[in-house]
Enzyme design. Structure first.
Site, PDB file in Angstrom:
ATOM      1  N   ALA A   7      17.720 -10.622  -7.853  1.00 43.06           N
ATOM      2  CA  ALA A   7      18.443 -11.681  -7.159  1.00 43.06           C
ATOM      3  C   ALA A   7      17.465 -12.855  -7.064  1.00 43.06           C
ATOM      4  O   ALA A   7      16.249 -12.673  -7.183  1.00 43.06           O
ATOM      5  CB  ALA A   7      18.861 -11.202  -5.776  1.00 43.06           C
ATOM      6  N   GLY A  47      17.930  -6.952  -7.968  1.00 44.78           N
ATOM      7  CA  GLY A  47      19.363  -7.183  -8.102  1.00 44.78           C
ATOM      8  C   GLY A  47      19.844  -7.101  -9.546  1.00 44.78           C
ATOM      9  O   GLY A  47      21.014  -6.792  -9.793  1.00 44.78           O
TER      10      GLY A  47
HETATM   11  C1  HXC Z   1      13.733 -16.387  -8.759  1.00 46.35           C
HETATM   12  C2  HXC Z   1      12.481 -15.858 -10.601  1.00 46.35           C
HETATM   13  C3  HXC Z   1      12.724 -14.477 -10.394  1.00 46.35           C
HETATM   14  C4  HXC Z   1      13.543 -14.102  -9.278  1.00 46.35           C
HETATM   15  C5  HXC Z   1      11.463 -14.686 -12.113  1.00 46.35           C
HETATM   16  N1  HXC Z   1      11.708 -15.920 -11.679  1.00 46.35           N
HETATM   17  N2  HXC Z   1      12.070 -13.784 -11.353  1.00 46.35           N
HETATM   18  N3  HXC Z   1      12.978 -16.790  -9.788  1.00 46.35           N
HETATM   19  N4  HXC Z   1      14.014 -15.089  -8.501  1.00 46.35           N
HETATM   20  N5  HXC Z   1      13.866 -12.848  -9.024  1.00 46.35           N
HETATM   21  C6  HXC Z   1      11.223 -17.183 -12.220  1.00 46.35           C
HETATM   22  C7  HXC Z   1       9.742 -17.391 -11.925  1.00 46.35           C
HETATM   23  O1  HXC Z   1       9.552 -17.910 -10.626  1.00 46.35           O
HETATM   24  C8  HXC Z   1       9.383 -18.372 -13.007  1.00 46.35           C
HETATM   25  O2  HXC Z   1       9.800 -19.669 -12.656  1.00 46.35           O
HETATM   26  C9  HXC Z   1      10.251 -17.955 -14.193  1.00 46.35           C
HETATM   27  O3  HXC Z   1      11.310 -17.175 -13.650  1.00 46.35           O
HETATM   28  C10 HXC Z   1       9.489 -17.071 -15.186  1.00 46.35           C
HETATM   29  O4  HXC Z   1       8.894 -16.007 -14.461  1.00 46.35           O
HETATM   30  P1  HXC Z   1       7.348 -15.604 -14.613  1.00 46.35           P
HETATM   31  O5  HXC Z   1       6.997 -14.820 -13.417  1.00 46.35           O
HETATM   32  O6  HXC Z   1       6.539 -16.801 -14.949  1.00 46.35           O
HETATM   33  O7  HXC Z   1       7.451 -14.661 -15.928  1.00 46.35           O
HETATM   34  P2  HXC Z   1       6.488 -13.439 -16.306  1.00 46.35           P
HETATM   35  O8  HXC Z   1       5.049 -13.792 -16.035  1.00 46.35           O
HETATM   36  O9  HXC Z   1       6.884 -13.051 -17.681  1.00 46.35           O
HETATM   37  O10 HXC Z   1       6.865 -12.262 -15.298  1.00 46.35           O
HETATM   38  C11 HXC Z   1       8.140 -11.657 -15.354  1.00 46.35           C
HETATM   39  C12 HXC Z   1       8.403 -10.835 -14.070  1.00 46.35           C
HETATM   40  C13 HXC Z   1       8.200 -11.733 -12.828  1.00 46.35           C
HETATM   41  C14 HXC Z   1       7.449  -9.624 -14.042  1.00 46.35           C
HETATM   42  C15 HXC Z   1       9.845 -10.301 -14.161  1.00 46.35           C
HETATM   43  O11 HXC Z   1       8.956 -12.932 -13.000  1.00 46.35           O
HETATM   44  C16 HXC Z   1       8.619 -11.098 -11.536  1.00 46.35           C
HETATM   45  O12 HXC Z   1       7.917 -10.234 -11.000  1.00 46.35           O
HETATM   46  N6  HXC Z   1       9.758 -11.544 -11.037  1.00 46.35           N
HETATM   47  C17 HXC Z   1      10.276 -11.092  -9.736  1.00 46.35           C
HETATM   48  C18 HXC Z   1      10.824  -9.685  -9.857  1.00 46.35           C
HETATM   49  C19 HXC Z   1      11.353  -9.242  -8.521  1.00 46.35           C
HETATM   50  O13 HXC Z   1      10.617  -9.112  -7.540  1.00 46.35           O
HETATM   51  N7  HXC Z   1      12.648  -8.979  -8.467  1.00 46.35           N
HETATM   52  C20 HXC Z   1      13.320  -8.549  -7.236  1.00 46.35           C
HETATM   53  C21 HXC Z   1      13.763  -9.758  -6.471  1.00 46.35           C
HETATM   54  S1  HXC Z   1      14.431  -9.336  -4.908  1.00 46.35           S
HETATM   55  P3  HXC Z   1       8.733 -20.884 -12.448  1.00 46.35           P
HETATM   56  O14 HXC Z   1       9.602 -22.000 -12.023  1.00 46.35           O
HETATM   57  O15 HXC Z   1       7.741 -20.403 -11.460  1.00 46.35           O
HETATM   58  O16 HXC Z   1       8.136 -21.048 -13.830  1.00 46.35           O
HETATM   59  C22 HXC Z   1      15.953  -8.788  -5.246  1.00 46.35           C
HETATM   60  C23 HXC Z   1      16.722  -8.404  -4.001  1.00 46.35           C
HETATM   61  C24 HXC Z   1      18.004  -7.794  -4.406  1.00 46.35           C
HETATM   62  O17 HXC Z   1      16.389  -8.714  -6.333  1.00 46.35           O
HETATM   63  C25 HXC Z   1      18.866  -7.687  -3.217  1.00 46.35           C
HETATM   64  C26 HXC Z   1      20.248  -7.278  -3.540  1.00 46.35           C
HETATM   65  C27 HXC Z   1      20.895  -8.019  -4.621  1.00 46.35           C
END
Ligand code: HXC
Length: 256
Positions: free
Chosen positions: A65, A108
């Site tokens: 999400a 999400g």
């Molecule tokens: C908002 C996100 C995002 C997210 C990535 N991005 N995941 N933005 N929400 N969940 C954005 C980053 O901020 C970044 O934007 C761009 O996408 C590219 O991501 P990077 O991190 O630079 O890429 P990379 O180094 O390849 O790493 C990939 C990744 C990492 C390992 C997937 O992005 C990551 O850890 N993302 C978060 C994963 C996460 O925690 N997901 C759960 C979220 S909570 P900018 O502008 O900075 O370049 C959730 C709650 C669910 O899902 C609740 C119920 C639905």
């Protein structure tokens, strides 16, 4: 009809939806879930569609999400707006939905894939519920559905540590139906969707309803509880710290 966050096509009797927020690795924001529900509403009504396929990009099905959208939320607001309530509509659809997953399916994004009837994974796919690392918990059914699929031990380990699993492990523990080479993912998934769309529409929809009956008993209660807990986590300082740290690209420092 054009969408800001999705690409939508029809291939024969298959409705193909591609999540399309490449700048955020397909992170799912309110607009995306609303547009997805709008598209699925249309497919449900369209007699020409027999099966739906949801996919993302080579790098990410969806990386979660949208953390940037969620970071400022607080408990009363999430509760009053029933935040995440509209996500569950994806799981309520009557026509079959397949998720074709390559790259990251996290948080999400994994929960969305788990709402589909089955997942076909590319060998590049990674699945995880890393919410704990952001100081929150999953809330769109991931805890209930993952635990039912893989059992308590593996679900606990993944949820409490936030670690993700690769496609091989996901296939071994029953999270995905099949793993295919990344280059063949869409073709294989379309093949499967076309085959389903070519069967008796009534039999297919009845089968989906019957399989869902297997664990519907207390799932609804579990889902409601999980969503309430997710909304409540926005009352904690750890949510602000965890999500703030992600956006500021630093390590979070959680309280006790
Ligand atoms: C908002 C996100 C995002 C997210 C990535 N991005 N995941 N933005 N929400 N969940 C954005 C980053 O901020 C970044 O934007 C761009 O996408 C590219 O991501 P990077 O991190 O630079 O890429 P990379 O180094 O390849 O790493 C990939 C990744 C990492 C390992 C997937 O992005 C990551 O850890 N993302 C978060 C994963 C996460 O925690 N997901 C759960 C979220 S909570 P900018 O502008 O900075 O370049 C959730 C709650 C669910 O899902 C609740 C119920 C639905």
């Amino acid at each position: 009809m054009t969408y800001q966050t999705l690409l939508v096509e029809q291939a024969g009797a298959v409705g193909l939806v591609t999540l399309n927020r490449p700048e955020a690795l397909n992170a799912i924001n309110t607009q995306l879930i609303d547009e997805l529900n709008q598209v699925l509403d249309g497919f449900e009504r369209d007699a020409a569609i027999g099966c739906v396929l949801i996919t993302g990009s080579a790098k990410a099905f969806a990386a979660g999400a949208d953390v940037k959208e969620m970071a400022p939320l607080c408990f009363p607001g999430t509760y009053l707006d029933d935040f995440l309530g509209r996500w569950d509509r994806v799981a309520q659809r009557r026509k079959p939905i397949i998720a074709a997953v390559a790259g990251h399916a996290l948080g999400g994004g994994f929960e969305l894939a788990l709402m589909c009837d089955f997942i076909i994974a590319a060998d590049t796919a990674r699945f995880g519920l890393p919410e704990v690392k952001l100081g929150v918990i999953p809330g769109a059914g991931g805890v209930q559905r993952l635990t039912r699929l893989v059992g308590r031990a593996k679900a606990m380990e993944m949820l409490l540590s936030g670690r993700s699993m690769d496609a091989t492990e996901a296939e071994r523990c029953g999270v995905v139906a099949r793993v295919v080479p990344a280059a063949e993912l869409l073709e294989e998934a379309m093949d499967s969707a076309s085959r389903i769309a070519g069967q008796s529409r009534t039999a297919v929809m009845m089968l989906k309803e019957c399989v869902n009956r297997v664990d519907d008993g207390s799932l609804g209660e579990g889902l409601r509880f999980e969503r309430r807990m997710f909304q409540a986590v926005f009352a904690t300082p750890d949510q602000k710290e965890g999500m703030g740290a992600f956006i500021e690209k630093r390590k979070p420092v959680f309280g006790r």
